[in-house]
Write a protein that holds these residues in place. Sequence first.
Motif, PDB file in Angstrom:
ATOM      1  N   ARG A  57      25.933  10.842  -1.513  1.00 52.49           N
ATOM      2  CA  ARG A  57      26.643  10.279  -0.356  1.00 52.49           C
ATOM      3  C   ARG A  57      27.900   9.518  -0.800  1.00 52.49           C
ATOM      4  O   ARG A  57      28.946   9.606  -0.177  1.00 52.49           O
ATOM      5  CB  ARG A  57      25.733   9.306   0.401  1.00 52.49           C
ATOM      6  N   ARG A  60      30.613  11.909  -1.591  1.00 56.02           N
ATOM      7  CA  ARG A  60      31.192  12.486  -0.367  1.00 56.02           C
ATOM      8  C   ARG A  60      32.100  11.497   0.342  1.00 56.02           C
ATOM      9  O   ARG A  60      33.163  11.845   0.851  1.00 56.02           O
ATOM     10  CB  ARG A  60      30.071  12.917   0.576  1.00 56.02           C
ATOM     11  N   ARG A  61      31.663  10.250   0.369  1.00 60.63           N
ATOM     12  CA  ARG A  61      32.511   9.229   1.030  1.00 60.63           C
ATOM     13  C   ARG A  61      33.838   9.085   0.300  1.00 60.63           C
ATOM     14  O   ARG A  61      34.892   8.924   0.918  1.00 60.63           O
ATOM     15  CB  ARG A  61      31.787   7.880   1.050  1.00 60.63           C
ATOM     16  N   LYS A  64      36.022  11.988   1.212  1.00 62.37           N
ATOM     17  CA  LYS A  64      36.547  11.912   2.581  1.00 62.37           C
ATOM     18  C   LYS A  64      37.522  10.761   2.753  1.00 62.37           C
ATOM     19  O   LYS A  64      38.472  10.852   3.526  1.00 62.37           O
ATOM     20  CB  LYS A  64      35.382  11.752   3.564  1.00 62.37           C
ATOM     21  N   ARG A  96      40.420   0.150   1.154  1.00 68.45           N
ATOM     22  CA  ARG A  96      39.658   1.245   1.776  1.00 68.45           C
ATOM     23  C   ARG A  96      38.380   1.532   0.983  1.00 68.45           C
ATOM     24  O   ARG A  96      37.325   1.815   1.539  1.00 68.45           O
ATOM     25  CB  ARG A  96      40.514   2.519   1.863  1.00 68.45           C
ATOM     26  N   ASP A  99      35.849  -1.072   1.742  1.00 70.57           N
ATOM     27  CA  ASP A  99      35.349  -0.926   3.101  1.00 70.57           C
ATOM     28  C   ASP A  99      34.351   0.233   3.198  1.00 70.57           C
ATOM     29  O   ASP A  99      33.172   0.042   3.483  1.00 70.57           O
ATOM     30  CB  ASP A  99      36.539  -0.710   4.050  1.00 70.57           C
ATOM     31  N   PHE A 100      34.815   1.442   2.877  1.00 70.13           N
ATOM     32  CA  PHE A 100      33.990   2.615   3.179  1.00 70.13           C
ATOM     33  C   PHE A 100      32.789   2.779   2.244  1.00 70.13           C
ATOM     34  O   PHE A 100      31.751   3.270   2.658  1.00 70.13           O
ATOM     35  CB  PHE A 100      34.853   3.876   3.182  1.00 70.13           C
ATOM     36  N   ARG A 103      29.765   0.595   3.484  1.00 70.50           N
ATOM     37  CA  ARG A 103      29.170   0.762   4.809  1.00 70.50           C
ATOM     38  C   ARG A 103      27.748   1.312   4.639  1.00 70.50           C
ATOM     39  O   ARG A 103      27.458   1.992   3.651  1.00 70.50           O
ATOM     40  CB  ARG A 103      30.028   1.724   5.644  1.00 70.50           C
ATOM     41  N   PRO A 104      26.856   1.030   5.604  1.00 67.22           N
ATOM     42  CA  PRO A 104      25.453   1.417   5.415  1.00 67.22           C
ATOM     43  C   PRO A 104      25.263   2.931   5.246  1.00 67.22           C
ATOM     44  O   PRO A 104      26.008   3.719   5.831  1.00 67.22           O
ATOM     45  CB  PRO A 104      24.776   0.944   6.704  1.00 67.22           C
TER      46      PRO A 104
ATOM     47  N   ASN B  14      37.837  -1.588  15.834  1.00 65.64           N
ATOM     48  CA  ASN B  14      39.190  -1.761  15.294  1.00 65.64           C
ATOM     49  C   ASN B  14      40.247  -1.438  16.347  1.00 65.64           C
ATOM     50  O   ASN B  14      41.436  -1.415  16.044  1.00 65.64           O
ATOM     51  CB  ASN B  14      39.393  -0.824  14.096  1.00 65.64           C
ATOM     52  N   GLU B  69      26.384   9.294   9.147  1.00 68.29           N
ATOM     53  CA  GLU B  69      27.324   9.298   8.023  1.00 68.29           C
ATOM     54  C   GLU B  69      28.742   9.574   8.530  1.00 68.29           C
ATOM     55  O   GLU B  69      29.697   8.934   8.100  1.00 68.29           O
ATOM     56  CB  GLU B  69      26.879  10.345   6.996  1.00 68.29           C
ATOM     57  N   THR B  70      28.849  10.524   9.467  1.00 68.26           N
ATOM     58  CA  THR B  70      30.173  10.829  10.042  1.00 68.26           C
ATOM     59  C   THR B  70      30.734   9.594  10.751  1.00 68.26           C
ATOM     60  O   THR B  70      31.916   9.266  10.629  1.00 68.26           O
ATOM     61  CB  THR B  70      30.055  11.998  11.050  1.00 68.26           C
ATOM     62  N   GLN B  72      30.082   6.555  10.075  1.00 67.48           N
ATOM     63  CA  GLN B  72      30.477   5.555   9.065  1.00 67.48           C
ATOM     64  C   GLN B  72      31.898   5.781   8.564  1.00 67.48           C
ATOM     65  O   GLN B  72      32.567   4.865   8.138  1.00 67.48           O
ATOM     66  CB  GLN B  72      29.525   5.579   7.854  1.00 67.48           C
ATOM     67  N   MET B  73      32.314   7.048   8.580  1.00 69.74           N
ATOM     68  CA  MET B  73      33.633   7.360   8.033  1.00 69.74           C
ATOM     69  C   MET B  73      34.747   7.185   9.066  1.00 69.74           C
ATOM     70  O   MET B  73      35.898   7.510   8.812  1.00 69.74           O
ATOM     71  CB  MET B  73      33.647   8.809   7.496  1.00 69.74           C
ATOM     72  N   ASP B  74      34.393   6.686  10.234  1.00 74.18           N
ATOM     73  CA  ASP B  74      35.386   6.521  11.292  1.00 74.18           C
ATOM     74  C   ASP B  74      36.058   5.151  11.157  1.00 74.18           C
ATOM     75  O   ASP B  74      35.383   4.120  11.162  1.00 74.18           O
ATOM     76  CB  ASP B  74      34.678   6.621  12.656  1.00 74.18           C
ATOM     77  N   SER B  75      37.373   5.168  11.033  1.00 78.12           N
ATOM     78  CA  SER B  75      38.073   3.896  10.798  1.00 78.12           C
ATOM     79  C   SER B  75      38.310   3.108  12.085  1.00 78.12           C
ATOM     80  O   SER B  75      38.927   2.051  12.058  1.00 78.12           O
ATOM     81  CB  SER B  75      39.414   4.156  10.100  1.00 78.12           C
ATOM     82  N   HIS B  77      36.123   1.597  13.638  1.00 77.42           N
ATOM     83  CA  HIS B  77      35.209   0.447  13.652  1.00 77.42           C
ATOM     84  C   HIS B  77      34.918  -0.018  12.226  1.00 77.42           C
ATOM     85  O   HIS B  77      35.295   0.653  11.253  1.00 77.42           O
ATOM     86  CB  HIS B  77      33.909   0.768  14.405  1.00 77.42           C
ATOM     87  N   LYS B  78      34.301  -1.201  12.113  1.00 82.26           N
ATOM     88  CA  LYS B  78      34.018  -1.779  10.789  1.00 82.26           C
ATOM     89  C   LYS B  78      32.827  -2.740  10.938  1.00 82.26           C
ATOM     90  O   LYS B  78      32.272  -2.892  12.038  1.00 82.26           O
ATOM     91  CB  LYS B  78      35.235  -2.527  10.255  1.00 82.26           C
ATOM     92  N   ILE B  80      29.664  -2.740  10.084  1.00 84.93           N
ATOM     93  CA  ILE B  80      28.525  -2.065  10.739  1.00 84.93           C
ATOM     94  C   ILE B  80      27.203  -2.714  10.315  1.00 84.93           C
ATOM     95  O   ILE B  80      26.942  -2.882   9.122  1.00 84.93           O
ATOM     96  CB  ILE B  80      28.498  -0.564  10.373  1.00 84.93           C
TER      97      ILE B  80
END
Lengths: 441, 149
Positions: A57, A60-61, A64, A96, A99-100, A103-104, B14, B69-70, B72-75, B77-78, B80
């Motif tokens: 994961r 992948r993050r 992306k 970035r 941040d990413f 994330r959980p 955001n 997971e998708t 989570q990759m959205d900017s 929001h933050k 989480i």
Amino acid sequence: MDRLTGTLTRMGFVSQLDSAAEIYGLDTLLLVNLQVSRFGWLNNGLGVSLGDKVLHRVARRLQKTFPGALSLGRLHGDHFALLFGPDIDRDEVVERLLDFSQRPIALEHEVIVLSIRIGVADREARADSAQTLLHSAEVALHRAKATAAKVVHFDASMVREATDIFRLENDLRVALVKNKNELHRALHNEEFFLCFQPIVDIARRRVHAFEALIRWRHPRRGLIPPATFVPVAEQIGLMDVLGAWVFRMACQAAARWPADPTGDKPAVSINVSPTQFAEPRLIMAMIQSSLAETGLEPERLEVELTENALASDDLRQPLQSIQDLGCAVSLDDFGTGYSSITKLQAMPLDYVKIDRSFVNDLCAPCPEARRKARELTQAVIALGQVLSLVPIVEGTETQDQVDVVSSFGATLFQGYHFARPLPESELDDYLTNFSRCEVSE
Amino acid sequence: MTWLSQIAYISKSNLTAPPNQVKDNVTSILRTAQSNNATIGVTGALLYSGGYFCQVLEGETDNLEELFETIQMDSRHKEITVLYFDQIDERGFSDWSMAFAGIEEAMRFDIQGIKDSTDQVAMRDAGRDLLTTLHHLIQQHQGLDRSTL
């Protein structure tokens, strides 16, 4: 290609780094290394299979989050590297990334929130090769881990410091090999020796104990402070050999000390590092053989450990065994570590050494600082007393400090006001003179 | 056998646009979610409260993990915070690919308490509270105009 994550292996990453350096120029590249904090803990707690999925994961993050990165590789284990070309905003990349990647992650009904550390190297590293740039980012990452920082940008001083530590580590290994026979047979040698700092009892007007302190006289660099080399010895697993030598030498010395004019003989206080306590049976064997070899009375031996050593719950039994032998246990740097009061209460301890940081401001010029220091010291001593622990006040440098703290009920003191660490040859005189001075006051 | 799971989370938006545009943005997010969720059999509900997204998602575990997971990759929001991620026997929002519980100006949950909490039981309680609130609000919305969403 790394089969687990689909990213480059270390070899593949280095190859692409070489190519990028040729195409764009080394000083235009930005290299970011990152490591998942406490990943081993996650692997142990949730299983390797889930750990592998987490690494997948993370990869992948990273892909992306940074589709424009030149390369992404898993260098080893939980250690990734990202390579960026010219005109990339370094701070934005780090922001970035933090941040990413934190994330959980939801997997198999577990919610995992990772924490990462980042080492960054760019043109400021002044690297002359791709390998050097990679090494620079790794040094920065290592610094981040060592200092518990999230992000560290590489600068040249880090290599110097890393080199210094490497040399010190190497010299220490050489010294231990060179003096192996003497260390194993508890004999005097050319590089390591002991000093002894008195702990005095002002109520009974006698020297309560001498604390044994190791010194290293480096053949070229001279005296190296224990604060510099003991942590290195602990890290590289050499503290067992050195610690055992200190123990036996200190017991030998104490067995020779004469009685003071009151007829009592001072105890010897010996530091035992947390790494030594990792093998409690070895500690017990060391204590028993040292007492047997030297004929030192057990009640004249005090074993000192730091609060950090108490982090392990497994220490209660070994400490109890030490007390059962008739020896005392002393907690160093009391009030500066993370021990909970309930844990302190459950531990078999006899003495607490009140850290010098409490004593420093007792007679400060600023009334507010003075008042705070006094109230705090009084509270710490009172806490020790509630737990039936006898306080030893460290770092006393003036008579005023002694007067203040003795009014709180403390009678045992250590510090430059009484004596600096002394060579063994001066202890007899100190014993005689201390009692005479105190008695004549 | 494929297991059903449910996940609840709260995240900070955001979206910095003026209120009327925020509504457009949230509606756009909702429409995309409804379309995507339908194709992978995910159902759930969304509330936008005091600048926070409060969402419950449910579906087959693998699909849910991928969708989360998708997200989570959205900017957009933050910050989480997942309240729970549990296996379930039956869906709570089976009629909606993504039900909308509305937009509220004030945050109705103790978001700071939730963020600071390290107590899983307290988090789970907050999650159940969110679930109940979503059901309640959706019922209210049903009485209004569901077709506009």
